[in-house]
Design an enzyme around this catalytic site. Structure first.
Site, mmCIF file in Angstrom:
data_model
loop_
_atom_site.group_PDB
_atom_site.id
_atom_site.type_symbol
_atom_site.label_atom_id
_atom_site.label_comp_id
_atom_site.label_asym_id
_atom_site.label_seq_id
_atom_site.Cartn_x
_atom_site.Cartn_y
_atom_site.Cartn_z
ATOM 1 N N ASP B 125 15.093 -52.249 14.500
ATOM 2 C CA ASP B 125 14.932 -52.280 16.189
ATOM 3 C C ASP B 125 14.427 -54.124 15.974
ATOM 4 O OD1 ASP B 125 13.940 -52.200 18.635
ATOM 5 O OD2 ASP B 125 12.479 -51.214 18.230
ATOM 6 N N TYR B 127 14.082 -57.424 19.433
ATOM 7 C CA TYR B 127 13.660 -57.442 20.335
ATOM 8 C C TYR B 127 13.656 -58.429 21.025
ATOM 9 C CZ TYR B 127 8.562 -59.621 20.376
ATOM 10 O OH TYR B 127 6.960 -60.280 20.887
ATOM 11 N N HIS B 132 9.970 -59.368 27.883
ATOM 12 C CA HIS B 132 9.211 -58.609 26.895
ATOM 13 C C HIS B 132 8.295 -59.842 25.888
ATOM 14 C CE1 HIS B 132 7.698 -55.120 24.408
ATOM 15 N NE2 HIS B 132 8.328 -55.975 23.350
ATOM 16 N N ARG B 141 -1.715 -63.472 22.091
ATOM 17 C CA ARG B 141 -1.810 -64.843 21.719
ATOM 18 C C ARG B 141 -1.678 -65.535 22.493
ATOM 19 N NH1 ARG B 141 2.561 -62.747 18.551
ATOM 20 N NH2 ARG B 141 3.671 -63.470 20.046
ATOM 21 N N GLU B 199 13.861 -48.885 25.261
ATOM 22 C CA GLU B 199 15.738 -49.360 24.825
ATOM 23 C C GLU B 199 16.255 -49.077 24.603
ATOM 24 O OE1 GLU B 199 14.597 -50.694 21.056
ATOM 25 O OE2 GLU B 199 12.164 -50.479 21.075
ATOM 26 N N ASP B 231 11.399 -45.816 21.739
ATOM 27 C CA ASP B 231 10.661 -46.041 19.891
ATOM 28 C C ASP B 231 9.086 -46.884 20.562
ATOM 29 O OD1 ASP B 231 10.468 -48.103 17.121
ATOM 30 O OD2 ASP B 231 10.142 -49.672 18.721
ATOM 31 N N TYR B 242 0.870 -55.140 10.466
ATOM 32 C CA TYR B 242 1.515 -56.179 10.588
ATOM 33 C C TYR B 242 1.814 -57.146 9.892
ATOM 34 C CZ TYR B 242 1.013 -59.267 14.751
ATOM 35 O OH TYR B 242 0.916 -60.425 15.269
ATOM 36 N N THR B 255 11.416 -41.794 16.934
ATOM 37 C CA THR B 255 11.876 -42.642 17.487
ATOM 38 C C THR B 255 12.847 -41.644 18.551
ATOM 39 O OG1 THR B 255 11.955 -44.743 16.255
ATOM 40 C CG2 THR B 255 13.664 -44.376 17.794
ATOM 41 N N THR B 344 12.464 -53.430 23.424
ATOM 42 C CA THR B 344 11.633 -52.741 25.105
ATOM 43 C C THR B 344 12.078 -53.654 26.063
ATOM 44 O OG1 THR B 344 9.819 -53.172 23.559
ATOM 45 C CG2 THR B 344 9.831 -53.029 26.045
#
Lengths: 411, 411
Positions: B125, B127, B132, B141, B199, B231, B242, B255, B344
């Site tokens: 997967d 990113y 996104h 953050r 996705e 996902d 994580y 998924t 995404t």
């Protein structure tokens, strides 16, 4: 098929403490000399028994449960078949009447081709040695907390690339990729920080359905056995890529596993209590009242023939049973051939660290081998061999199948 | 086999702009009514053609290349067979002489059981939507750089769990796991922040050997086609677990993929130039002088029947060809059935975001549906359907197979 001629050790004359004696009997996939077809083998001493070949004559009811290119069918068959197969082989090797048939299906180890023992379904890698995790914290995040906040609460892990798991003996090509230099430039080229991770892998036999967690106590209902794992790592590629989604190309170029899978049944004398945990784990991970789920394995890492580390597995903070319970607690299903590895095995002493990033303290403390070679990370032509021993009944010791790999230059 | 009786649309009477008209012809795995055996099907209108059944009579030389439970053999057969199969099917559907035979192998879509179209080898997967990634940076953050330092240099990605990829229509059980509460307590229970990620997935047909990177220009030599992917993500589990190795149990419970795989050959009119990149990518990722590798897909996300987002795929920063080049640049091999997903899909506008963590801005801005229901994350019983359209020749539009899933309560 050709019988092994004048093998220096037959199953009747093995020394009591042979690492592949009758107390061990690990399984692998092999092709005999001159025959391209792989099949299930059992290692005994320095020979390999063609399991199906022998079973056809000695125990035909086993054949449909164990035949095929590799261990896949045996893995899926489940604990009753695992026990019956092991009992049958042990019987053949101690029963004089079976001897002529068994001998006709024995091949010298040195003459056969060993292949990947099973089809790897999903590969998960954990990070469960507290000493390793603290060392990495000190090296990579100096001045911060050594352990991530979650580390003492759950076995941190991630999915690796199942398609690049290779059998011991496969050469490893130095991977290329992006890295950021010390002065902040992003460059492409062969990794300059090629490392190993000495690990123990658990091989899943019996699948579980989607939505059904596998509790701690069901570990042996699903896990067939263990192998040794070298999770090759390109530290410069990994360091640049891994935020925020974890390791990817720094690991996915190759993961080596031993050619021999040691069944749990050979490890009866190896279980030990894991270290105490503080804080006490959540109930699904709490093994305080369970039978011991640690394993007293002693690993050894050799570089170009020289011993460089002796990582102790008994001190792993999270055990295989806890890793499996965690891996499935969200309902994730298991498939036959799932492989989950312990993470780098490192003990508290400097000579017990299972990676070169720890052994050379990120390159700051090069290692000098007895022949004068100096290493921080791996150079082209280097060969790494990981072995391990486990206690067996009556004070004996068995030796797990080695995982061996040699670095060849980048293309 | 039973022919579809009085199907409302036959291949001769489909409207020119039918999303599953003759310009599309996606492949899936299905079982006809009353027959448990799955096989390869081609969707045409609201019917499914039993591909092998028809080929036996109309083009027997294709049969050995396409037979089996699912698309695995067709995927492995490679571009020549892909083209020959597509040309054959298109011919049968326009050739009046073939009509009686084709009709005898057509089944009403509503009457068949759809299964996972191929065996998923490794699942990766990415990113790769800048919108996104920036949204997530702002949410998770705040006050820091929106993008991680590596993001503009490489397509960030990770391996997911191949064994829990399920076909559209499969219910998704709310997963349980560890999370840390706002006051720092670590607790266990069903996720309270269950999300989607809309996705696009790329399906690999032709494998590549270990040690051989697949350059940008070889994309179509290996990739057979695309599917839609949801996902599913448990944001609270993911947020706690994580660091430092990436998402694990927050994703591995399920998924979903669409039942239909659209071949690249149906997307000839959909290629578009990707957005400009700054900095210019390293050579192995630099597509400035290549044919366009973006795809002008328009996604739509529905929650309980109401449209909640329309993510535009054309603006993805990293394309599928770049993702494949990156995934293999370290020498990692490809296997038939490898699936890699885009990450995404989110556009610049609030209504173009492909996840609820973005749509509800981490729960701070609940969504009110037209019927008055209010949502931040998913509740039990909610159903999410992701669809997409793509431009086809002559101004037509095709519609990719939907990916649908309903949330059922935790066990």
């Amino acid at each position: 098929m050709t019988a092994a001629r004048s093998a220096p050790h037959t199953w009747l004359h093995l020394p009591a403490n042979h690492p592949f004696g009758i107390a061990h009997l690990p399984y692998g996939a092999f092709a005999p000399p001159g025959d391209p077809r792989t099949r299930v083998g059992v290692r005994i001493g320095d020979a390999v028994l063609d399991l199906v070949g022998a079973a056809v004559q000695l125990d035909p009811r086993l054949v449909p449960l164990i035949e095929g290119d590799n261990l896949d069918r045996l893995l899926a068959a489940g604990p009753e078949t695992w026990a019956a197969t092991r009992a049958a082989v042990a019987g053949w090797l101690t029963d004089g009447e079976a001897r002529p048939i068994v001998e006709a299906h024995l091949f010298e180890l040195a003459a056969v081709r060993l292949e990947l023992p099973f089809t790897v379904a999903d590969y998960v890698d954990f990070y469960s040695s507290e000493h390793h995790a603290r060392n990495l914290g000190r090296i990579l995040r100096p001045g911060q907390e050594e352990l991530p906040p979650n580390w003492l609460h759950l076995p941190v892990g991630y999915h690796g690339r199942a398609g690049t798991v290779v059998v011991s003996g496969t050469d490893v090509t130095r991977p290329s990729g992006q890295r950021r230099t010390a002065d902040g430039e992003v460059v492409f080229g062969p990794t300059t920080r090629l490392d190993i991770e000495a690990e123990v892998g658990y091989v899943v036999g019996v699948p579980s359905p989607l939505g059904s967690p596998v509790p701690l106590g069901a570990f042996a209902d699903h896990v067939f056995g263990i192998c040794l794992v070298n999770d090759w790592s390109a530290r410069d590629i990994q360091g640049w890529e891994y935020q925020p989604l974890g390791p990817f190309l720094g690991k996915s170029f190759a993961t080596s596993v031993s050619a021999w899978v040691t069944p749990l049944a050979a490890l009866d004398a190896a279980w030990v209590a894991p270290p105490p945990r503080d804080p006490r784990p959540l109930p699904y991970l709490d093994d305080a009242d369970a039978a011991p789920t640690g394993l007293d394995l002693r690993l050894k890492v050799r570089l170009n023939g020289h011993s460089v580390a002796r990582p102790p597995f008994a001190q792993m903070y999270w055990t295989g049973a806890q890793q499996l319970a965690h891996l499935t607690v969200n309902g994730a299903s298991l498939r036959t051939g799932d492989l989950f590895a312990s993470g780098t095995v490192s003990g508290p002493e400097p000579g017990e660290r299972g990676s070169f990033i720890e052994l050379s303290w990120n390159g700051a403390e090069p290692i000098t081998l007895p022949d004068g070679q100096v290493r921080t990370f791996l150079e082209d032509g280097d060969e790494v061999v990981i072995t391990a021993t486990a206690p067996a009944p009556d004070g004996a010791v068995i030796g797990l199948g080695e995982v061996r790999g040699r670095i060849v230059p980048a293309h």
